[in-house]
Design an enzyme around this catalytic site. Structure first.
Site, mmCIF file in Angstrom:
data_model
loop_
_atom_site.group_PDB
_atom_site.id
_atom_site.type_symbol
_atom_site.label_atom_id
_atom_site.label_comp_id
_atom_site.label_asym_id
_atom_site.label_seq_id
_atom_site.Cartn_x
_atom_site.Cartn_y
_atom_site.Cartn_z
ATOM 1 C CB CYS A 1 -27.706 13.809 -32.026
ATOM 2 S SG CYS A 1 -27.057 12.177 -32.331
ATOM 3 N N PRO B 1 -17.312 9.493 -35.410
ATOM 4 C CG PRO B 1 -19.565 9.195 -34.849
ATOM 5 C CD PRO B 1 -18.506 10.255 -35.013
ATOM 6 N N GLY C 1 -22.072 9.215 -42.616
ATOM 7 C CA GLY C 1 -23.192 9.595 -43.485
ATOM 8 C C GLY C 1 -23.794 8.369 -44.150
ATOM 9 C CG HIS D 1 -22.479 14.154 -37.969
ATOM 10 N ND1 HIS D 1 -22.663 13.879 -39.306
ATOM 11 C CD2 HIS D 1 -23.522 13.562 -37.326
ATOM 12 C CE1 HIS D 1 -23.757 13.156 -39.465
ATOM 13 N NE2 HIS D 1 -24.303 12.943 -38.289
#
Length: 485
Positions: A104, A383, A411, A408
């Site tokens: 991903c 993002p 969350g 990343h």
């Protein structure tokens, strides 16, 4: 709201907290969590900290079991977890440390359009993208392949897509691993995985996967933005997707079979979801060969998705994607295990670095960077949710402490079930539209599950990795048009 987690934490500094090795007999290293006081309250709402401690049991683990500020509960490893194992000293690989959606990842395109150029076409553009890009659970696309071509995808990754006319060579230069990690083994993949992957190239998928048209609303590092030809008010496109049903099946196959390796190799972990095997064992080599196939499938998938997005823009604006300046800035993976060299206790070691919900963040001068980013450092794409912001960061030397890893995304704060139960999708859509954000999704449920209030504030998460020296802010984007599965 009372805390669920009572895992002991010792403060290292304003952005790092330690779970001592003494917390659980069998921990080989401490746990280190990157967070501030505000985020720590959210992090304690699930069992993610317990999972950080459990990962510290893995044979061969070095330095620490690490967690990024977007950490939340996951399968075996927390999402937002990073762990590196010493391959030559019994280091293991764990499918739970990669996750079900192998590779991903996310890619960011720039355009030479400004907000003024598209403000009256946002709805038209969003609807065109939603029409052209297959999205949703089990979605199938027009890019169909036979078994021979599918095996080519598993070896060549994004290069396969470029050879088919879905992009340009320049795209590969701006993709992690040039869009294809070496060592993929198509023979290590099950027939069921092949079946699930055959019709899903160029499909977005569901859940938190999205394609987003954005505008840059804040510059933090003007030198970095100048180097990338980015400016205030410029339109960008972000694509978030992975290896679809193919990668899910690979993970499912190996998590089931690898439980037997715990006994075979005398591996003691407190959670069977941490099933693992030595990297150099037959089972380890087989899993890594299959995982790399899924990673390459994902890079090919995002390349195809970008091609479809370019076609949508061409149709809406009546110009070629090249003239529209739709060039890839970078593509990063955030669910992967990679063999990398790092300095541990003053010595260079060959490590298996698990990044699960974590992004590689290389500093300037690193040999793995493409030539165009050698001086700048690696672009890091983070993002946020569909109602707030996303970020472009740059890798920093300080990330050596996390094996050159950073967060990343935002969350999750609420589970999908809790979000769907507490949020009205129609009300949310109206609220987003009042903010100038158009959303198209294949299912009403997805809109509620992906609501901004289901996530931590991305601005808080990015502030931590910036201040901790893992990756520095370059610019911030806000959403204009969003398509989701």
């Amino acid at each position: 709201m009372s805390d669920i987690s009572d895992v002991p934490l010792e403060k290292i500094d304003d952005f790092r907290w330690m779970i001592p090795k003494s917390y659980k007999p069998g921990m080989r290293v401490p746990g280190i969590i990157y967070a501030d006081e505000k985020l720590l309250k959210d992090i304690r709402q699930d069992k993610a900290l317990e999972q950080v401690a459990n990962v510290a049991f893995l044979p061969g683990i070095v330095n620490a079991s690490l967690a990024m500020p977007d950490i939340h509960w996951g399968y075996g490893f927390p999402i937002g977890g990073v762990a590196a194992t010493d391959i030559e000293n019994g280091g293991v690989v764990s499918p739970g440390g990669v996750g079900f959606d192998i590779n991903c990842g996310i890619r960011l395109l720039k355009t030479n359009l400004q907000y003024e150029d598209i403000k009256d076409k946002i709805k038209e553009l969003t609807y065109a993208l939603f029409s052209d890009i297959p999205a949703g659970v089990g979605s199938k696309g027009d890019i169909r392949v036979n078994i021979k071509e599918e095996k080519e995808i598993l070896i060549k990754g994004a290069q396969w897509a470029v050879e088919k006319g879905y992009g340009a060579q320049d795209d590969l230069d701006c993709t992690e691993e040039n869009g294809a990690i070496q060592g993929a083994d198509p023979d290590a993949v099950s027939e069921r995985a092949y079946e699930r992957g055959r019709a899903q190239s160029g499909t977005l998928g569901s859940g938190n996967h999205f394609l987003e048209v954005q505008v840059i609303d804040q510059l933090y590092d003007r030198d970095a933005c100048d180097a990338l030809n980015l400016n205030l008010g410029q339109v960008t496109i972000m694509i978030h997707s992975g290896s679809r049903g193919f990668g899910y099946q690979v993970c499912e196959d190996y998590t089931r079979s690898m439980v037997e390796c715990l006994t075979k190799y005398n591996i003691n972990v407190p959670d069977r979801q941490l099933a693992s095997t030595p990297v150099n064992s037959p089972e380890g080599k087989s899993y890594l060969g299959a995982m790399k196939c899924a990673a390459n499938y994902a890079w090919a998938n995002r390349q195809c998705l970008m091609h479809l997005a370019r076609l949508s823009f061409e149709r809406v604006f009546g110009s070629s994607w090249q003239k529209l300046g739709m060039f890839l800035i970078y593509d990063v993976a955030h669910n992967i295990a990679k063999m990398e060299k790092h300095i541990v206790d003053g010595q260079e070691k060959n490590l298996c670095v698990h990044r699960k919900g974590a992004t590689r963040a290389l500093p300037s001068g690193h040999p793995a960077l493409p030539s165009r980013y050698k001086k700048l450092g690696q672009p890091v794409i983070i993002p946020g949710d569909m109602g707030r912001n996303s970020y472009l960061l740059i890798g920093q030397e300080g990330a050596a402490q996390t094996f050159f890893s950073t967060c990343h995304g935002a969350g999750r704060l609420k589970s999908r079930t809790a979000a769907a139960r507490s949020i009205n999708s129609d009300t949310l859509l109206k609220q987003l539209e009042s903010q100038g954000i158009i959303v198209k999704a294949s299912g009403r449920g997805t809109i509620a599950e992906e609501a901004p209030q289901a996530y931590k504030d991305i601005n808080d998460v990015v502030s931590v990795v910036h201040n901790a020296g893992l990756s520095r802010r370059a610019c911030r984007m806000r959403p204009l048009g969003v398509i989701k599965g």
